[in-house]
Design a protein around this motif. Structure first.
Motif, mmCIF file in Angstrom:
data_model
loop_
_atom_site.group_PDB
_atom_site.id
_atom_site.type_symbol
_atom_site.label_atom_id
_atom_site.label_comp_id
_atom_site.label_asym_id
_atom_site.label_seq_id
_atom_site.Cartn_x
_atom_site.Cartn_y
_atom_site.Cartn_z
ATOM 1 N N PRO A 100 -3.969 1.043 0.203
ATOM 2 C CA PRO A 100 -3.574 2.106 1.148
ATOM 3 C C PRO A 100 -4.617 2.259 2.253
ATOM 4 O O PRO A 100 -5.797 1.983 2.045
ATOM 5 N N ARG A 153 -0.080 5.174 -0.130
ATOM 6 C CA ARG A 153 -1.148 6.171 -0.246
ATOM 7 C C ARG A 153 -0.765 7.204 -1.289
ATOM 8 O O ARG A 153 0.363 7.700 -1.286
ATOM 9 N N ASN A 212 -2.905 -1.397 10.134
ATOM 10 C CA ASN A 212 -1.671 -0.641 9.915
ATOM 11 C C ASN A 212 -1.001 -0.321 11.257
ATOM 12 O O ASN A 212 -1.501 0.483 12.045
ATOM 13 N N ASP A 244 -3.575 3.120 -5.638
ATOM 14 C CA ASP A 244 -5.030 3.079 -5.516
ATOM 15 C C ASP A 244 -5.630 2.196 -6.615
ATOM 16 O O ASP A 244 -4.902 1.597 -7.404
ATOM 17 N N CYS A 258 2.630 3.051 9.990
ATOM 18 C CA CYS A 258 2.723 4.411 9.451
ATOM 19 C C CYS A 258 3.675 5.256 10.328
ATOM 20 O O CYS A 258 3.485 5.377 11.541
ATOM 21 N N PRO A 312 0.840 -1.198 0.000
ATOM 22 C CA PRO A 312 0.000 0.000 0.000
ATOM 23 C C PRO A 312 0.878 1.252 0.000
ATOM 24 O O PRO A 312 1.742 1.403 0.868
ATOM 25 N N ASP A 335 -12.223 3.991 -2.878
ATOM 26 C CA ASP A 335 -11.140 3.229 -3.493
ATOM 27 C C ASP A 335 -11.368 1.719 -3.376
ATOM 28 O O ASP A 335 -10.724 0.939 -4.064
ATOM 29 N N VAL A 372 -7.350 3.185 5.080
ATOM 30 C CA VAL A 372 -8.474 4.091 5.337
ATOM 31 C C VAL A 372 -8.514 4.266 6.850
ATOM 32 O O VAL A 372 -8.266 3.318 7.599
#
Ligand SMILES: Cc1cc2nc3c(=O)[nH]c(=O)nc-3n(C[C@H](O)[C@H](O)[C@H](O)COP(=O)(O)O)c2cc1C
Length: 318
Positions: A36, A12, A94, A16, A97, A10, A53, A38
């Motif tokens: 990516p 961002r 995730n 996509d 990040c 992924p 997406d 959400v």
């Protein structure tokens, strides 16, 4: 030809649905993508625009695993169950990040120094979710030692798999990937473990594959965007790919068409495509000059002109 499980990472702003679909039309070798992230949101109602997406109709070309960024079990469950109802059977959480704005709020890699919070989150979410849960993580936020406390937590729950990017959060995307630390993760995590980080050419892949034969998959991000032929090269163990320039140009044009349909104005299309050239340029002999020229384009027509000069000129791909 042996098949290696290759997963699109992924990114961002890059990987996509438009990218994923265009990639599948023009290239081979990737089994699935993690989309990516959400973010989870307060309240019970999730607007369709939040999940645009991930609209099933736009995600038929490639198997896709949605990813959620959250530190709130109720919000996570609401989003995960909505995605489950749309047909997604695996959700990825995730925990990687690195951006300070995210991490300071104890989200993404910001949760890694708090294994107790992760424990509580897993306990609650796995109770209320009937799909499969996987995790994408770094080694820690500040230090790889954080893994010592994280692995026992991961091992207590029935996770589908753990994707490990062997950097810390504060490293962002720079510095070395820590392969010794990945080795420990591979041995000690009781779930399937996927390797992610810096696979940018065939040689790097082969080195990793021979060192970590028990890795259950390989996730490719920036290296794949820069060189979308890379999965084919890996699957066939060769650097020889025919008609690269023509194939890459068709893929590029398909991307532009996709973003023209998706975005309301040409400015957004232009911005998005300029972002891609940051990575694409790596595979052109005079990449820096190309990026400079493309960045200057202030209309889609000028952009097209600059790009045509690249594909038709001396700077051809590869
Ligand atoms: C611009 C950008 C956006 C990213 N977005 C995400 C994301 O949404 N979710 C996620 O888990 N990782 C995200 N990542 C991290 C990548 O998935 C991947 O872990 C990282 O780039 C290392 O792999 P690579 O060296 O193959 O690119 C992002 C990375 C970049 C550079």
């Amino acid at each position: 030809m042996t098949t290696k499980r290759l997963i699109l990472a992924p990114l961002r702003g890059f990987t996509d649905a438009v990218f994923r679909n265009a990639f599948q039309r023009h290239f081979q070798g990737v089994d699935e993508a993690v989309a990516p992230f959400v973010t989870s949101i307060k309240g019970r109602r999730i607007k369709p625009s939040h999940l645009r997406d991930l609209a099933p109709a736009d995600n038929r070309a490639m198997s896709v695993v949605p990813q959620i960024l959250s530190n709130n079990p109720d919000e996570f469950l609401c989003l995960a169950n909505t995605l489950f109802d749309l047909g997604y059977r695996e959700i990825n959480w995730n925990l990687g990040c690195p951006f300070p704005m995210v991490a300071k709020k104890k989200r993404g890699s910001g949760l890694l120094p708090h294994p107790d919070s992760i424990d509580r989150m897993l306990e609650k979410t796995l109770h209320g979710f009937s799909g499969n849960l996987s995790i994408k993580t770094r080694l820690g936020r500040f230090s790889g030692d954080e893994m010592d406390r994280l692995i026992p937590v991961f091992n207590r729950y029935p996770l589908a798999r753990v994707i490990v990017h062997p950097r810390t959060g504060v490293q962002m995307y720079t510095g070395r990937v820590d392969l010794e630390a990945f080795d420990i993760c591979l041995t000690q995590i009781s779930h399937p473990v996927v390797y992610n980080g810096d696979i940018s050419d065939l040689a790097m892949f082969q080195l990793l594959e021979s060192r970590f034969p028990s890795s259950s998959g390989w996730m490719l991000g920036r290296g794949l965007i820069a060189n979308p032929f890379l999965p084919e090269m890996i699957q066939s163990a060769t650097r020889i790919i025919c008609h690269r320039n023509t194939r890459f140009k068709k893929f590029h044009d398909d991307l532009v068409d996709g973003y023209r349909r998706q975005f309301s104005g040409p400015g957004h299309v232009l911005d998005r495509m300029k972002g891609f050239w940051f990575y694409f340029a790596a595979n052109f002999p005079d990449g820096r000059r190309i990026v400079k020229r493309i960045r200057k384009a202030d209309s889609l027509d000028r952009y097209r002109h600059a790009v045509t000069a690249v594909f038709d000129g001396q700077d051809r791909w590869g």
